[in-house]
Design a protein around this motif. Structure first.
Motif, PDB file in Angstrom:
ATOM      1  N   TRP A   1      12.904 -18.999  -6.199  1.00 35.34           N
ATOM      2  CA  TRP A   1      11.663 -18.597  -5.666  1.00 35.34           C
ATOM      3  C   TRP A   1      12.183 -17.737  -4.408  1.00 35.34           C
ATOM      4  O   TRP A   1      11.295 -16.972  -3.651  1.00 35.34           O
TER       5      TRP A   1
ATOM      6  N   VAL B   1      10.025 -23.119 -11.085  1.00 38.60           N
ATOM      7  CA  VAL B   1       8.944 -23.340 -11.841  1.00 38.60           C
ATOM      8  C   VAL B   1       8.188 -22.169 -12.338  1.00 38.60           C
ATOM      9  O   VAL B   1       8.573 -21.089 -11.825  1.00 38.60           O
TER      10      VAL B   1
ATOM     11  N   GLN C   1       3.130 -18.358 -10.352  1.00 37.04           N
ATOM     12  CA  GLN C   1       1.964 -18.659  -9.856  1.00 37.04           C
ATOM     13  C   GLN C   1       0.955 -17.545  -9.576  1.00 37.04           C
ATOM     14  O   GLN C   1      -0.200 -17.698  -9.839  1.00 37.04           O
TER      15      GLN C   1
ATOM     16  N   ASP D   1       8.745 -17.569 -15.263  1.00 37.37           N
ATOM     17  CA  ASP D   1       9.282 -18.447 -14.203  1.00 37.37           C
ATOM     18  C   ASP D   1      10.243 -17.995 -13.560  1.00 37.37           C
ATOM     19  O   ASP D   1      10.774 -16.844 -13.855  1.00 37.37           O
TER      20      ASP D   1
ATOM     21  N   THR E   1       4.116 -27.627 -12.216  1.00 40.37           N
ATOM     22  CA  THR E   1       3.840 -29.211 -11.539  1.00 40.37           C
ATOM     23  C   THR E   1       3.172 -28.487 -10.220  1.00 40.37           C
ATOM     24  O   THR E   1       3.518 -27.569  -9.513  1.00 40.37           O
TER      25      THR E   1
ATOM     26  N   ARG F   1       7.915 -29.813  -6.202  1.00 38.15           N
ATOM     27  CA  ARG F   1       8.511 -28.740  -7.378  1.00 38.15           C
ATOM     28  C   ARG F   1      10.048 -28.766  -7.141  1.00 38.15           C
ATOM     29  O   ARG F   1      10.730 -28.626  -8.215  1.00 38.15           O
ATOM     30  N   THR F   2      10.677 -29.127  -5.860  1.00 40.04           N
ATOM     31  CA  THR F   2      12.119 -29.026  -5.846  1.00 40.04           C
ATOM     32  C   THR F   2      12.770 -30.122  -6.818  1.00 40.04           C
ATOM     33  O   THR F   2      13.818 -29.962  -7.506  1.00 40.04           O
TER      34      THR F   2
ATOM     35  N   THR G   1      12.596 -29.179 -10.340  1.00 45.03           N
ATOM     36  CA  THR G   1      13.634 -28.470 -10.630  1.00 45.03           C
ATOM     37  C   THR G   1      15.212 -29.032 -10.915  1.00 45.03           C
ATOM     38  O   THR G   1      15.820 -28.697 -11.853  1.00 45.03           O
TER      39      THR G   1
END
Length: 220
Positions: A55, A81, A84, A94, A121, A125-126, A129
């Motif tokens: 990210w 992830v 968004q 992703d 999710t 999130r971390t 992953t």
């Protein structure tokens, strides 16, 4: 029948209140000045792979590529992830694959980068992953026994805790944090972006610690 009574109590004098206030202000100042460096932890190790939180902005990826080239890493592994925003228009769905493609565009050989995407999710999130990464590390033929996690600013300590929780001791985990270019890390409280970033990560860090403690109690 006596309903009230006279009772002697101890209280601070004016000087006492002044010293107490001075102590609180000094503690707050020292804590504030060191908060960023505490959250943006750096503890790199000699590692087999460099793991990138997908990210992060492009300038962070350029610096990650520099770290990869100067180290003795076998691979860059990207995590993340689903996107968004722009998911339905983007070629890459992703952060893991988007970041892997970015590295290739920046000149990295495609055989040196591996994308390990996580499922959608809304929470943790971390954690999502790293669970997928753990499963991948257990099945890959690559002999990866140590990683350096590459993260951005005050997010680093929370990510490091989560990655170590799932990978240690089978996989040794170091951490590399780079400074955000969105604000002055040495005076983070002077900008809304810096204040929001550091304080939100502090709250998230405390939440992570409490969540891990609660999880351990549930196992008992």
């Amino acid at each position: 029948m006596h309903l009230i009574q006279r009772q002697e109590i101890w209280t601070l004098t004016l000087k006492g209140w002044g010293l107490t206030l001075l102590f609180i202000l000094t503690t707050t100042l020292v804590f504030g000045l060191n908060l960023y460096s505490f959250l943006a932890v750096n503890n790199p190790i000699q590692a087999d792979a460099l793991v990138i939180e997908g990210w992060m902005p492009d300038y962070a990826l350029k610096l990650a590529l520099v770290e990869f080239k100067k180290g003795s890493y076998q691979k860059i592994i990207t995590t993340g992830v689903p996107l968004q925003k722009g998911y339905y228009l983007a070629e890459y769905k992703d952060f893991a694959n988007l970041t892997a493609a970015t590295f290739i565009k920046l000149g990295l050989d495609e055989t040196q980068v591996i994308a390990v995407p996580a499922s959608p999710t809304l929470r943790h999130r971390t954690e999502a992953t790293v669970i997928v990464l753990q499963e991948w590390l257990q099945t890959t033929e690559l002999n990866i026994k140590s990683i350096n996690l590459y993260s951005l600013g005050p997010h680093a300590r929370r990510s490091w805790i989560t990655f170590r929780k799932y990978l240690h001791p089978e996989i040794q985990v170091g951490i590399i944090s780079i400074k955000s270019e969105d604000y002055n890390a040495n005076q983070w409280w002077r900008s809304s972006e810096g204040f929001r970033s550091v304080i939100s990560e502090l709250i998230a860090y405390i939440y992570t610690i409490l969540f891990n403690i609660l999880s351990e109690f549930k196992k008992l």
